[in-house]
Design a protein around this motif. Structure first.
Motif, short mmCIF file in Angstrom:
data_model
loop_
_atom_site.label_atom_id
_atom_site.label_comp_id
_atom_site.label_asym_id
_atom_site.label_seq_id
_atom_site.Cartn_x
_atom_site.Cartn_y
_atom_site.Cartn_z
N LYS A 153 0.59 -1.06 0.16
CA LYS A 153 0.14 -0.13 0.08
C LYS A 153 0.82 1.34 -0.10
CE LYS A 153 -4.13 -1.75 2.54
NZ LYS A 153 -4.66 -1.66 3.64
N ALA A 154 2.16 0.96 0.77
CA ALA A 154 3.09 2.30 0.78
C ALA A 154 3.44 2.79 -0.55
CB ALA A 154 4.03 2.13 1.92
N LEU A 155 4.07 1.48 -1.34
CA LEU A 155 4.48 1.97 -2.64
C LEU A 155 3.58 2.50 -3.68
CD1 LEU A 155 6.69 -1.46 -3.55
CD2 LEU A 155 7.40 0.98 -3.56
N ARG A 156 2.31 1.83 -3.59
CA ARG A 156 1.13 2.32 -4.37
C ARG A 156 1.04 3.86 -4.01
NH1 ARG A 156 -1.44 -2.34 -4.26
NH2 ARG A 156 -2.74 -1.51 -2.51
N ALA A 157 0.84 4.04 -2.65
CA ALA A 157 0.61 5.41 -2.38
C ALA A 157 1.77 6.55 -2.93
CB ALA A 157 0.50 5.61 -0.80
N LEU A 158 2.89 6.09 -2.90
CA LEU A 158 4.09 6.87 -3.24
C LEU A 158 4.10 7.07 -4.77
CD1 LEU A 158 7.33 5.76 -1.14
CD2 LEU A 158 6.29 7.94 -1.21
N GLN A 159 3.90 5.98 -5.36
CA GLN A 159 3.82 6.38 -6.99
C GLN A 159 2.58 6.96 -7.44
OE1 GLN A 159 3.74 1.95 -7.83
NE2 GLN A 159 6.26 1.64 -7.17
N ASP A 160 1.62 7.10 -6.72
CA ASP A 160 0.56 7.71 -7.06
C ASP A 160 0.80 9.26 -6.62
OD1 ASP A 160 -0.97 5.75 -7.78
OD2 ASP A 160 -2.06 5.51 -6.15
N ALA A 161 1.44 9.41 -5.37
CA ALA A 161 1.69 10.86 -5.21
C ALA A 161 2.71 11.41 -6.16
CB ALA A 161 2.26 10.92 -3.53
N VAL A 162 3.77 10.74 -6.27
CA VAL A 162 4.73 11.26 -7.51
C VAL A 162 3.97 11.75 -8.83
CG1 VAL A 162 6.80 10.66 -8.98
CG2 VAL A 162 6.84 9.94 -6.57
N ARG A 163 3.23 10.93 -9.30
CA ARG A 163 2.39 11.37 -10.60
C ARG A 163 1.54 12.59 -10.12
NH1 ARG A 163 1.46 5.55 -10.53
NH2 ARG A 163 2.65 4.53 -12.14
N GLN A 164 0.66 12.74 -9.07
CA GLN A 164 -0.12 13.62 -8.75
C GLN A 164 0.67 15.06 -8.37
OE1 GLN A 164 -2.11 12.02 -5.36
NE2 GLN A 164 -3.40 10.87 -6.50
N LEU A 165 1.90 15.02 -8.05
CA LEU A 165 2.78 16.02 -7.95
C LEU A 165 3.56 16.25 -9.19
CD1 LEU A 165 4.18 14.68 -4.58
CD2 LEU A 165 2.91 16.91 -4.66
N GLY A 166 3.25 15.92 -10.23
CA GLY A 166 3.69 16.40 -11.48
C GLY A 166 5.01 15.35 -11.99
N GLY A 167 5.41 14.36 -11.28
CA GLY A 167 6.44 13.61 -11.61
C GLY A 167 6.09 12.51 -12.61
#
Length: 390
Positions: A153-167
């Protein structure tokens, strides 16, 4: 091969937990970041997959306990941003003989840092945790901050966050070539990319990327058996029954650790903190004799100490550790190319520390003053390493 005209602030190679947190910190600070992963996500080929990891403040070394303060805050921040539970506090029970030097050192570290803990005599252990059998008069040390991280869940949350932040996250792209310079050029199986800086968090594949850059780190890849054991009384080792994570110290040649049942209903995760050396491309090849011996050590431990588990594993999965000789991380710049940053050698205990590791790698890549003393993590602690090639 089509060339990419975008110049990123940073490229991160490897979308395991360390690479994801590095990309997250870069994106949080409004840096343009590309996160590259050779396998399609999600995958189980590296060191960051699976549902759970232990989180703790109990360490032999003060510098890890110090880093864990901020780690807990950053895990809580990610949890809040993601709106998903990523952590459960269960306590961590350190189990060993009263005179065990590691147990004594961990108690001293917890005391020095003013962290809540409790020493349990054999009698207190029996009363508090009746489903742990003591065979030699073991004592316990309870790190009350300990618990479980929900890794996938942590990995998924981080990958989603990177995309949401423009990465940008690109999976299924294996790196074929790195050309150092300003900018650094990274060629994958799909195309070429350029960036002002590069962070390599490639786990067992680190040296394959570094050798052409004139350096080889003293990394050893181990294949770890992740074993799940069936409860004879369902729920008896569950977090809902207030059963903690545990770490057996000095009771077997290497540590044994366990997490309360929950990932698979009625199964408890109990593993041996060691394994066979392996080529990461051949992780799933037939097992070596020592591999079978490691599982036998676990069977004997479970039979002796955890009487409400069947003493043969029900499920066995694979994971890899990438170990340094001293089991401390490598967090440093390349000795020749100072815009290439390396995070490696997490030695089976890096997941919980990844929020701070990612922050430090971000700081190094942006030429900022690191938030922590990186002396224990420098490449130069390994004498004569790589200098001959540079």
């Amino acid at each position: 091969m089509a060339s990419q005209t975008v110049l990123y602030d940073a490229i991160v190679i490897g979308a395991g937990i360390q690479g994801c947190f590095s990309a997250y910190h870069l994106a949080k600070h409004r840096k343009s970041v590309l996160l590259l992963e050779q396998f399609f996500l999600p995958h189980s080929r590296g060191s960051s997959h699976g549902q759970s990891r232990i989180i703790r403040k109990a360490y032999l070394e003060d510098f890890y306990t110090h880093m864990m303060d901020e780690c807990y805050r950053l895990w809580a921040q990610l949890e809040q941003e993601a709106g998903t539970q990523l952590h459960r506090r269960t306590g961590l029970l350190l189990l060993g003989m009263a005179e065990d030097p590691e147990l004594k050192s961990m108690q001293a570290t917890l005391s020095r840092h003013g962290l809540e803990h409790q020493r349990l005599s054999s009698e207190e252990l029996k009363q508090r945790f009746p489903n742990i059998r003591l065979t030699k008069g073991e004592v316990g040390l309870l790190d009350k901050s300990g618990g479980v991280l929900y890794a996938d869940k942590a990995l998924r949350a981080l990958q989603d966050a990177v995309r949401q932040l423009g990465g940008t996250v690109r999976d299924g792209e294996k790196v074929l070539d790195i050309k150092p310079g300003l900018p650094v050029t990274v060629t994958t199986t799909s195309r070429s990319y350029q960036a002002k800086s590069l962070i390599i968090t490639a786990g067992p594949w680190t040296n394959r990327l570094l050798r052409p850059l004139g350096i080889e780190l003293p990394l050893q890849t181990l294949r770890i058996n992740v074993c799940y054991w069936r409860e004879t009384v369902p729920g008896s080792y569950g977090a809902s029954q207030a059963f903690p994570c545990f770490l057996g110290m000095g009771l077997t040649p290497h540590h044994v650790y366990g997490l309360p049942s929950g990932e698979y209903p009625g199964l408890m995760k109990v593993c041996y903190h060691h394994g066979d050396t392996v080529d990461p491309e051949e992780r799933d090849c037939p097992r070596a004799m020592t591999d079978i011996q490691d599982v036998q050590i676990l069977c004997d431990f479970v039979r002796a100490h955890l009487p409400n588990l069947k003493p043969q594993p029900d499920i066995m999965e694979r994971c890899m550790y990438t170990n340094t000789p001293d089991t401390h991380f490598i967090l440093d710049r390349h000795p020749k190319y100072d815009n290439i940053v390396i995070g490696a050698g997490f030695s089976g205990h890096g997941f919980k520390l990844s929020p701070v590791v990612g922050k430090v790698l971000y700081e190094l890549s942006m030429k900022l003053t690191p938030s922590y003393d990186l002396t224990p993590f420098r490449i130069s602690r390994f004498p004569g390493l790589g200098k001959a090639h540079l």
